[in-house]
Write an enzyme that holds these catalytic residues in place. Structure first.
Site, PDB file in Angstrom:
ATOM      1  N   ASP A 152      35.448  43.154  49.809  1.00  0.00           N
ATOM      2  CA  ASP A 152      36.503  44.046  49.297  1.00  0.00           C
ATOM      3  C   ASP A 152      37.832  43.292  49.357  1.00  0.00           C
ATOM      4  O   ASP A 152      38.258  42.873  50.440  1.00  0.00           O
ATOM      5  CB  ASP A 152      36.559  45.297  50.201  1.00  0.00           C
ATOM      6  CG  ASP A 152      37.611  46.291  49.765  1.00  0.00           C
ATOM      7  OD1 ASP A 152      37.536  47.449  50.196  1.00  0.00           O
ATOM      8  OD2 ASP A 152      38.505  45.905  48.991  1.00  0.00           O
TER       9      ASP A 152
ATOM     10  N   ASP B 158      41.640  48.305  40.960  1.00  0.00           N
ATOM     11  CA  ASP B 158      42.988  48.903  40.852  1.00  0.00           C
ATOM     12  C   ASP B 158      43.083  50.113  41.789  1.00  0.00           C
ATOM     13  O   ASP B 158      44.020  50.256  42.586  1.00  0.00           O
ATOM     14  CB  ASP B 158      43.196  49.322  39.394  1.00  0.00           C
ATOM     15  CG  ASP B 158      44.638  49.627  39.037  1.00  0.00           C
ATOM     16  OD1 ASP B 158      44.888  50.016  37.885  1.00  0.00           O
ATOM     17  OD2 ASP B 158      45.516  49.463  39.904  1.00  0.00           O
TER      18      ASP B 158
ATOM     19  N   TYR C 132      36.375  46.575  31.916  1.00  0.00           N
ATOM     20  CA  TYR C 132      36.770  45.914  30.653  1.00  0.00           C
ATOM     21  C   TYR C 132      35.642  45.110  30.026  1.00  0.00           C
ATOM     22  O   TYR C 132      35.819  44.529  28.956  1.00  0.00           O
ATOM     23  CB  TYR C 132      38.015  45.065  30.879  1.00  0.00           C
ATOM     24  CG  TYR C 132      39.321  45.883  30.905  1.00  0.00           C
ATOM     25  CD1 TYR C 132      39.300  47.271  30.773  1.00  0.00           C
ATOM     26  CD2 TYR C 132      40.551  45.278  31.061  1.00  0.00           C
ATOM     27  CE1 TYR C 132      40.461  48.012  30.798  1.00  0.00           C
ATOM     28  CE2 TYR C 132      41.731  46.008  31.081  1.00  0.00           C
ATOM     29  CZ  TYR C 132      41.669  47.380  30.950  1.00  0.00           C
ATOM     30  OH  TYR C 132      42.844  48.130  30.976  1.00  0.00           O
TER      31      TYR C 132
HETATM   32  N1  APR Z   1      37.371  44.376  45.804  1.00  0.00           N
HETATM   33  C1  APR Z   1      37.024  43.344  44.992  1.00  0.00           C
HETATM   34  N2  APR Z   1      36.512  43.516  43.751  1.00  0.00           N
HETATM   35  C2  APR Z   1      36.334  44.786  43.336  1.00  0.00           C
HETATM   36  C3  APR Z   1      36.672  45.914  44.118  1.00  0.00           C
HETATM   37  C4  APR Z   1      37.213  45.665  45.407  1.00  0.00           C
HETATM   38  N3  APR Z   1      37.560  46.665  46.233  1.00  0.00           N
HETATM   39  N4  APR Z   1      36.367  47.038  43.403  1.00  0.00           N
HETATM   40  C5  APR Z   1      35.855  46.622  42.227  1.00  0.00           C
HETATM   41  N5  APR Z   1      35.830  45.272  42.182  1.00  0.00           N
HETATM   42  C6  APR Z   1      35.341  44.383  41.133  1.00  0.00           C
HETATM   43  C7  APR Z   1      34.385  44.961  40.134  1.00  0.00           C
HETATM   44  O1  APR Z   1      33.071  44.986  40.665  1.00  0.00           O
HETATM   45  C8  APR Z   1      34.529  43.941  39.009  1.00  0.00           C
HETATM   46  O2  APR Z   1      33.707  42.827  39.262  1.00  0.00           O
HETATM   47  O3  APR Z   1      36.461  43.998  40.357  1.00  0.00           O
HETATM   48  C9  APR Z   1      35.984  43.493  39.115  1.00  0.00           C
HETATM   49  C10 APR Z   1      36.889  44.038  38.020  1.00  0.00           C
HETATM   50  O4  APR Z   1      36.465  45.363  37.700  1.00  0.00           O
HETATM   51  P1  APR Z   1      37.516  46.539  37.423  1.00  0.00           P
HETATM   52  O5  APR Z   1      38.161  46.924  38.691  1.00  0.00           O
HETATM   53  O6  APR Z   1      36.786  47.572  36.638  1.00  0.00           O
HETATM   54  O7  APR Z   1      38.640  45.861  36.529  1.00  0.00           O
HETATM   55  P2  APR Z   1      38.617  45.428  34.994  1.00  0.00           P
HETATM   56  O8  APR Z   1      37.247  45.168  34.486  1.00  0.00           O
HETATM   57  O9  APR Z   1      39.654  44.339  34.896  1.00  0.00           O
HETATM   58  O10 APR Z   1      39.134  46.745  34.248  1.00  0.00           O
HETATM   59  C11 APR Z   1      40.466  47.118  34.468  1.00  0.00           C
HETATM   60  O11 APR Z   1      39.838  49.340  35.102  1.00  0.00           O
HETATM   61  O12 APR Z   1      40.323  50.279  37.101  1.00  0.00           O
HETATM   62  C12 APR Z   1      40.718  50.192  35.811  1.00  0.00           C
HETATM   63  O13 APR Z   1      43.095  50.537  35.920  1.00  0.00           O
HETATM   64  C13 APR Z   1      42.081  49.568  35.683  1.00  0.00           C
HETATM   65  O14 APR Z   1      42.244  50.137  33.378  1.00  0.00           O
HETATM   66  C14 APR Z   1      42.028  49.061  34.274  1.00  0.00           C
HETATM   67  C15 APR Z   1      40.578  48.587  34.144  1.00  0.00           C
END
Ligand code: APR
Length: 175
Positions: free
Chosen positions: A8, A32, A125
């Site tokens: 995390d 996020d 995304y």
């Molecule tokens: N720590 C590390 N990595 C994480 C965590 C965490 N606590 N939670 C999720 N992830 C990973 C996911 O498994 C993925 O591999 O972060 C990576 C990016 O996933 P997302 O968080 O969905 O981000 P993204 O694909 O860039 O999409 C961004 O999602 O949450 C919304 O507000 C954000 O609209 C934006 C979109």
């Protein structure tokens, strides 16, 4: 030095952690949501106080914004906005590369020693994980060759599967 960690990102004690945000910078799900929960409401207040560069947009895809870490162990949050995957023909690779380059440039400008990245754009995304890993590791390696800081770059992968992909990409190239 590039490190891979499964876990995390909010638990990282690096000088900065990168948030994979959206253009509004007002929170969301995934990493996020986790970062906002761990940082506390002042992060959202700080994001909301950032000027809109156009209606509803505080940070364009590929760009970054520097924020305090508030309740996080990390002193700073570097918000960036990755590309939404639309099949690969809309400049997604370049936008993703720009996320890594601009986060690293910002960290270097602020003389940060260490930074942790999530796997930007590979969740909601939809960016293919292996393709993203190649771009991420290429840009990080390029920066480490060019600049003194940050000296430590950690890629934090939430799942074992993602960690294994990054590990395989890291090991296949003579980094
Ligand atoms: N720590 C590390 N990595 C994480 C965590 C965490 N606590 N939670 C999720 N992830 C990973 C996911 O498994 C993925 O591999 O972060 C990576 C990016 O996933 P997302 O968080 O969905 O981000 P993204 O694909 O860039 O999409 C961004 O999602 O949450 C919304 O507000 C954000 O609209 C934006 C979109």
């Amino acid at each position: 030095m590039i490190e891979l960690v499964q876990g995390d990102i909010t638990a990282q004690t690096t000088d900065a952690i990168v948030n994979a945000a959206n253009v509004g910078l007002l929170g969301g799900g995934g990493v996020d949501g986790a970062i906002h929960r761990a940082a506390g409401p002042r992060l959202l207040e700080a994001c909301a106080a950032l000027p809109e560069v156009e209606s509803g947009v505080r940070c364009r895809p590929g760009e970054t914004r520097l924020l305090p870490g508030f309740g996080l162990a990390a002193r700073h949050v570097i918000a960036t906005v990755g590309p939404v995957w639309r099949g690969g023909g809309h400049g997604e690779d370049e936008t993703l590369a720009s996320c890594y380059r601009s986060c690293l440039a910002l960290a270097s400008e602020h003389a940060l020693e260490s930074i942790a990245f999530p796997s930007i754009s590979t969740g909601a995304y939809g960016f293919p994980i292996e393709r993203a890993a190649r771009i991420a590791l290429r840009e990080i390696r390029g920066h480490l060759h060019r600049a003194e800081r940050p000296a430590v770059v950690i890629c934090v992968l939430f799942s074992k599967a993602d960690h294994d992909v990054y590990r395989a990409v890291l090991e296949e190239a003579a980094w």
